[in-house]
Design an enzyme around this catalytic site. Structure first.
Site, short mmCIF file in Angstrom:
data_model
loop_
_atom_site.label_atom_id
_atom_site.label_comp_id
_atom_site.label_asym_id
_atom_site.label_seq_id
_atom_site.Cartn_x
_atom_site.Cartn_y
_atom_site.Cartn_z
N HIS A 187 0.82 -1.22 0.00
CA HIS A 187 0.00 0.00 0.00
C HIS A 187 0.85 1.27 0.00
O HIS A 187 0.34 2.35 -0.29
CB HIS A 187 -0.98 -0.01 1.17
CG HIS A 187 -0.37 0.27 2.50
ND1 HIS A 187 -0.03 -0.72 3.39
CD2 HIS A 187 -0.04 1.43 3.13
CE1 HIS A 187 0.46 -0.19 4.49
NE2 HIS A 187 0.47 1.12 4.35
N VAL A 194 -13.03 -23.44 -1.53
CA VAL A 194 -14.07 -23.53 -0.53
C VAL A 194 -14.14 -22.21 0.22
O VAL A 194 -13.15 -21.49 0.33
CB VAL A 194 -13.81 -24.67 0.49
CG1 VAL A 194 -13.89 -26.01 -0.18
CG2 VAL A 194 -12.48 -24.49 1.21
N ASP A 229 0.18 -7.64 1.44
CA ASP A 229 0.63 -6.25 1.58
C ASP A 229 2.16 -6.16 1.57
O ASP A 229 2.76 -5.39 2.31
CB ASP A 229 0.07 -5.62 2.85
CG ASP A 229 0.19 -4.09 2.84
OD1 ASP A 229 0.28 -3.51 1.74
OD2 ASP A 229 0.22 -3.49 3.93
N ILE A 250 -14.94 -20.76 4.02
CA ILE A 250 -14.86 -21.37 5.34
C ILE A 250 -15.24 -20.38 6.43
O ILE A 250 -15.28 -19.17 6.21
CB ILE A 250 -13.44 -21.92 5.63
CG1 ILE A 250 -12.41 -20.79 5.49
CG2 ILE A 250 -13.13 -23.08 4.72
CD1 ILE A 250 -11.01 -21.20 5.89
N SER A 281 4.71 2.70 7.73
CA SER A 281 4.38 1.50 6.97
C SER A 281 5.55 1.06 6.09
O SER A 281 6.14 1.87 5.38
CB SER A 281 3.15 1.76 6.08
OG SER A 281 2.00 1.95 6.86
N GLY A 322 3.31 6.62 7.63
CA GLY A 322 4.69 6.86 7.21
C GLY A 322 5.63 5.79 7.74
O GLY A 322 6.69 5.56 7.17
#
Length: 502
Positions: free
Chosen positions: A141, A299, A171, A301, A242, A240
């Site tokens: 991101h 599937v 990410d 779940i 991140s 910032g």
């Protein structure tokens, strides 16, 4: 104050002054056993980078109000101010104006408004250097929608980075700069992280480069609804930060700071980091091919609650409850059914529902695996061939008109049901089940709704409304019973306590 009292005051003051100095109390002593992060930061800090992204913005827009163009604005300035619009070709002092020092050249094609798009800062974040030849890891991101990525080192050198690959599911992103002999960070083992241990975050909160914050690990395996379980800390992490590293006391990276819990946009004591083991697996694939290949068994779940486990006879609440199976998918071909509980995948325990997607995702497509599942009080093993994960497709539930409600049910569950027409059964791809027409009492309390489809009561498949009434008439009011219920495309167990017969 009287003379006597003054004398007593001075006498007391002299007495105090003559007393020997007391030794330092424990509270005044320096704190013991607190960590010193200075050497750690000196060691790791140079490998942490600032990441700045830009996006190309068309000069023709220039941030004009919605619905207005340059012609509208020119007319506004001419009518109300008697001058051309600033920065227009006719505006005095602009580079293209005869009085702007451009040798009298008034070629409108040279106007800044008609020139190429300009770069505008679009975001700021952090990252860290993986290898001396310039591979850098950060969050996906951080570089989302970026046209240009700039990486700034602690020695103030700035490089334009090349995007190697992005994995939005975890990410994680990898970029590369053209440099050599760069400092790197040692990679730790996130499986060895212990709750309560000290950790350090280095990054660029609010664009402030090379900022160090410290705290402890608050929890491990924190499920926030994403693909990965996060490491939760109380380290101050802000916008910032991140993409920056989470570092243990050995100077090893154990996670990537990725998310914060906040009601204000700032730090509130809870931050989350991507475990470095998972991030490195993703990074290795991104470096090799620019993308991440994952397995799937097709599937949907959900969690297995204690009530569901008790009602189905499971020793404990574990596994992943199959709520729906994609027609024609690997699980469907293997015979997996809605209502099954997957206990193991390829011999590895599925403790929680979030374990299964990671296990399957880490399995190479084409691999033959074994699923251990719980169905009707028994465990069974089914072979499955793992397929490659494709972009998710939106599935729309069939919209059926609900039948006219029937009178209040008098059975032990408080459910009135009816048979499902064969055409509807075929369209829903069902082999059995009855439709809920009305609920009250126990069924209403657990959230059953008109239009739900009951597939199973306990371990008994329901094939008709008549059979449903027969089965519910023999339920024990002292024991919970699990109803296998389908709503839309999802199937789940709903524990219900029957009411006693009158």
């Amino acid at each position: 104050m009287t003379i006597l009292s003054v004398r007593k005051f001075f006498a007391a003051a002299v007495l105090v002054a003559c007393l020997p100095l007391a030794p330092h109390t424990a509270s005044a002593a320096p704190a013991a056993n607190l960590p010193d992060f200075t050497d750690l930061v000196d060691k790791v800090g140079p490998a942490v980078v600032n990441i700045r992204t830009t996006a190309r913005v068309s000069n023709s827009t220039r941030g004009l109000p919605p619905g207005m163009d340059d012609g509208d604005m020119s007319e506004f300035f001419r009518r109300f101010f008697g001058i051309p619009m600033p920065n227009s070709p006719q505006s005095p002092g602009t580079p293209n104006s005869p009085r702007g020092g451009n040798n009298g050249n008034n070629d409108q094609d040279q106007s800044p408004d008609n020139g190429p798009d300009t770069e505008q800062n679009s975001g700021v974040g952090s990252g860290f250097i993986l290898s001396p030849d310039g591979y850098v890891m950060t969050n996906a991101h951080v570089i989302d929608d970026a046209d240009t990525i700039y990486v700034t080192l602690t020695d103030k050198r700035e490089f334009k980075a090349k995007l190697i690959g992005v994995d939005e599911r975890t990410d994680v992103a990898v970029v590369k700069i053209n440099a050599a002999n760069l400092p790197t960070v040692p990679i730790g083992d996130s499986n060895k992280v212990r709750v309560g241990e000290w950790v350090v975050a280095i990054g660029s909160p609010f664009g402030l480069e090379n900022t160090v914050t410290a705290g402890i690990v608050s929890a491990k395996g924190r499920d926030t609804g994403d693909y990965l379980p996060f490491i939760q800390t109380d380290v101050a992490v802000n916008p910032g930060n991140s993409g920056g590293p989470l570092i243990n006391m050995q100077g090893e990276v154990i996670g990537i700071n990725s998310q914060i819990y906040s009601r204000t946009g700032g730090f509130m004591g809870i931050s989350f980091a991507i475990p470095i083991d998972e991030a490195m697996r993703v990074a290795d694939q991104l470096k090799a091919s620019g993308k991440v290949v994952r397995g799937r068994i097709a599937v949907a779940i959900g969690e297995v609650t204690k009530d569901v486990a008790d009602s189905l006879g499971l020793p404990k609440a574990q596994g992943a409850l199959v709520s729906s199976v994609e027609p024609g998918g690997p699980a469907d071909k293997a015979g997996v059914q809605p209502g099954d509980i997957i206990l193991k995948f390829n011999g590895h325990n599925v403790d929680t529902a979030t374990d299964l997607p990671r296990m399957v995702g880490d399995t190479k497509p084409g691999t033959k695996a074994t699923i251990t599942l719980w169905r009707k009080g028994q465990t069974r093993e089914v072979p499955v061939t793992v397929a490659e994960m494709q972009p998710e497709k939106a599935a729309k539930a069939d919209q059926k008109k609900a039948p006219t409600p029937k009178p209040r049910a008098s059975n032990a569950l408080g459910v009135a049901v009816s048979d499902i027409p064969a055409e509807q059964m075929k369209s829903l791809k069902l082999h059995n089940g009855v439709q809920v027409d009305a609920v009250d009492g126990p069924a209403a309390r657990v959230g059953l709704q008109r239009g739900d489809i009951i597939l199973r009561v306990g371990d008994t498949d329901i094939t008709s409304a008549k059979q449903f009434e027969e089965v519910t008439s023999h339920l024990d009011a002292s024991k919970m019973v699990a109803l296998l219920v389908r709503r839309g495309e999802n199937t789940q167990f709903v524990p219900v306590r029957p009411r006693a017969s009158k």
